[in-house]
Design a protein around this motif. Structure first.
Motif, PDB file in Angstrom:
ATOM      1  N   UNK A  12      64.837  44.482 -45.802  1.00 28.41           N
ATOM      2  CA  UNK A  12      64.579  45.523 -44.797  1.00 28.41           C
ATOM      3  C   UNK A  12      65.840  46.341 -44.490  1.00 28.41           C
ATOM      4  N   UNK A  13      65.639  47.455 -43.818  1.00 36.51           N
ATOM      5  CA  UNK A  13      66.750  48.297 -43.385  1.00 36.51           C
ATOM      6  C   UNK A  13      67.726  47.523 -42.500  1.00 36.51           C
ATOM      7  N   UNK A  14      67.143  46.700 -41.616  1.00 36.75           N
ATOM      8  CA  UNK A  14      67.981  45.930 -40.689  1.00 36.75           C
ATOM      9  C   UNK A  14      68.846  44.921 -41.455  1.00 36.75           C
ATOM     10  N   UNK A  15      68.238  44.256 -42.453  1.00 35.77           N
ATOM     11  CA  UNK A  15      69.000  43.279 -43.249  1.00 35.77           C
ATOM     12  C   UNK A  15      70.124  43.974 -44.028  1.00 35.77           C
ATOM     13  N   UNK A  16      69.805  45.142 -44.593  1.00 37.43           N
ATOM     14  CA  UNK A  16      70.814  45.883 -45.362  1.00 37.43           C
ATOM     15  C   UNK A  16      71.964  46.285 -44.442  1.00 37.43           C
ATOM     16  N   UNK A  17      71.603  46.789 -43.278  1.00 37.45           N
ATOM     17  CA  UNK A  17      72.610  47.252 -42.316  1.00 37.45           C
ATOM     18  C   UNK A  17      73.540  46.110 -41.901  1.00 37.45           C
ATOM     19  N   UNK A  18      72.948  44.963 -41.597  1.00 42.86           N
ATOM     20  CA  UNK A  18      73.733  43.807 -41.131  1.00 42.86           C
ATOM     21  C   UNK A  18      74.669  43.315 -42.244  1.00 42.86           C
ATOM     22  N   UNK A  19      74.122  43.221 -43.456  1.00 47.36           N
ATOM     23  CA  UNK A  19      74.934  42.714 -44.571  1.00 47.36           C
ATOM     24  C   UNK A  19      76.033  43.714 -44.957  1.00 47.36           C
ATOM     25  N   UNK A  20      75.698  44.992 -44.881  1.00 46.28           N
ATOM     26  CA  UNK A  20      76.697  46.016 -45.197  1.00 46.28           C
ATOM     27  C   UNK A  20      77.832  45.971 -44.179  1.00 46.28           C
ATOM     28  N   UNK A  21      77.495  45.738 -42.922  1.00 46.43           N
ATOM     29  CA  UNK A  21      78.518  45.559 -41.878  1.00 46.43           C
ATOM     30  C   UNK A  21      79.462  44.417 -42.251  1.00 46.43           C
ATOM     31  N   UNK A  22      78.864  43.297 -42.675  1.00 45.04           N
ATOM     32  CA  UNK A  22      79.674  42.107 -43.010  1.00 45.04           C
ATOM     33  C   UNK A  22      80.593  42.385 -44.206  1.00 45.04           C
ATOM     34  N   UNK A  23      80.036  43.021 -45.224  1.00 51.04           N
ATOM     35  CA  UNK A  23      80.843  43.318 -46.426  1.00 51.04           C
ATOM     36  C   UNK A  23      81.982  44.277 -46.070  1.00 51.04           C
ATOM     37  N   UNK A  24      81.661  45.288 -45.269  1.00 54.64           N
ATOM     38  CA  UNK A  24      82.674  46.280 -44.888  1.00 54.64           C
ATOM     39  C   UNK A  24      83.781  45.630 -44.066  1.00 54.64           C
ATOM     40  N   UNK A  25      83.410  44.675 -43.236  1.00 56.09           N
ATOM     41  CA  UNK A  25      84.408  43.972 -42.410  1.00 56.09           C
ATOM     42  C   UNK A  25      85.344  43.168 -43.317  1.00 56.09           C
ATOM     43  N   UNK A  26      84.755  42.473 -44.283  1.00 57.43           N
ATOM     44  CA  UNK A  26      85.587  41.679 -45.209  1.00 57.43           C
ATOM     45  C   UNK A  26      86.514  42.582 -46.011  1.00 57.43           C
ATOM     46  N   UNK A  27      85.974  43.699 -46.495  1.00 52.20           N
ATOM     47  CA  UNK A  27      86.794  44.630 -47.287  1.00 52.20           C
ATOM     48  C   UNK A  27      87.911  45.208 -46.412  1.00 52.20           C
ATOM     49  N   UNK A  28      87.588  45.582 -45.182  1.00 49.60           N
ATOM     50  CA  UNK A  28      88.598  46.147 -44.279  1.00 49.60           C
ATOM     51  C   UNK A  28      89.727  45.153 -44.039  1.00 49.60           C
ATOM     52  N   UNK A  29      89.378  43.867 -43.904  1.00 48.89           N
ATOM     53  CA  UNK A  29      90.412  42.836 -43.690  1.00 48.89           C
ATOM     54  C   UNK A  29      91.233  42.625 -44.965  1.00 48.89           C
ATOM     55  N   UNK A  30      90.550  42.577 -46.101  1.00 47.97           N
ATOM     56  CA  UNK A  30      91.230  42.284 -47.373  1.00 47.97           C
ATOM     57  C   UNK A  30      92.143  43.412 -47.848  1.00 47.97           C
ATOM     58  N   UNK A  31      91.879  44.652 -47.405  1.00 48.89           N
ATOM     59  CA  UNK A  31      92.622  45.797 -47.958  1.00 48.89           C
ATOM     60  C   UNK A  31      93.540  46.493 -46.947  1.00 48.89           C
ATOM     61  N   UNK A  32      93.851  45.779 -45.856  1.00 43.18           N
ATOM     62  CA  UNK A  32      94.813  46.329 -44.888  1.00 43.18           C
ATOM     63  C   UNK A  32      96.145  46.593 -45.579  1.00 43.18           C
ATOM     64  N   UNK A  33      96.680  47.784 -45.428  1.00 39.61           N
ATOM     65  CA  UNK A  33      97.994  48.085 -45.993  1.00 39.61           C
ATOM     66  C   UNK A  33      97.998  48.369 -47.489  1.00 39.61           C
ATOM     67  N   UNK A  34      96.821  48.367 -48.107  1.00 41.01           N
ATOM     68  CA  UNK A  34      96.742  48.640 -49.560  1.00 41.01           C
ATOM     69  C   UNK A  34      96.356  50.103 -49.799  1.00 41.01           C
ATOM     70  N   UNK A  35      96.567  50.556 -51.013  1.00 39.73           N
ATOM     71  CA  UNK A  35      96.103  51.903 -51.371  1.00 39.73           C
ATOM     72  C   UNK A  35      94.774  51.747 -52.092  1.00 39.73           C
TER      73      UNK A  35
END
Ligand code: PRP
Length: 178
Positions: A12-35
């Protein structure tokens, strides 16, 4: 529902939204200070890509690539051709390749091998969907949204004969459905 061949909603849209939030959070943490350069593998990944990048809160640049695989029906010849390459020099950069689905794995295996020859600092793959039971080559995504069964899926960027990409959810498609 779109038509009767679109049998049911798998994600569902809600599941996609929630999972995309989680992935984006992980990526944001993993790529701090990177190009960071994020590459959208067109066409299927465009909807997921557009949603994902807007949830990432570190600076990034975007690029696109188009790959076509040759094969007939559900079989693949294992040959992938780049019909539109990226525009950036990724040497020394942190790169994430974004896909809608990992199916046989042939496309991403080929793309990652080719991009690694350009000496990025790192190269990871983010895919919304993964069908591990269909794998023909050894390949695993680094950030995966949902592992799904071997069903033909459309919507949220994924197509059947170029149709249904605009459906807001990931749906199961039955070509012989009435
Ligand atoms: C789909 C998908 C991946 C690839 C995955 O693309 O977007 O790129 O197939 O399959 P694989 O793991 O078996 O290689 P498709 O060729 O359907 O093009 P599209 O993105 O334009 O829909």
């Amino acid at each position: 529902m779109y038509d009767k061949k679109v049998e049911k909603v798998l994600i569902t849209r809600e599941q996609i939204e929630k999972r995309t939030d989680e992935l984006a959070k992980r990526i944001s943490e993993d790529y701090k200070g990177k190009r960071l350069i994020m590459i959208c593998v067109l066409t299927g990944a465009m909807v997921f890509f557009a949603d994902l990048i807007r949830k990432i809160d570190v600076p990034l640049e975007v690029d696109t690539i188009v790959a076509s695989s040759y094969g007939s029906g559900t079989t693949t010849s294992g040959s992938v051709r780049i019909s539109k390459d990226i525009k950036y020099d990724i040497s020394g950069k942190s790169v994430i390749l974004v896909e809608d689905i990992i199916d046989t794995g042939v496309t991403l295996k080929t793309l990652t091998k080719m991009l690694m020859t350009r000496a990025p600092e790192s190269l990871r793959v983010c895919a919304l969907l993964d069908k591990p039971s269909r794998r023909k080559v050894d390949f695993e995504g680094d950030y995966v949204g949902f592992s799904i069964p071997d069903e033909f899926v459309v919507g949220y960027g994924l197509d059947y004969a170029e149709q249904y990409r605009n459906l807001p959810e990931v749906c199961i498609y039955r070509p012989d459905g009435e």
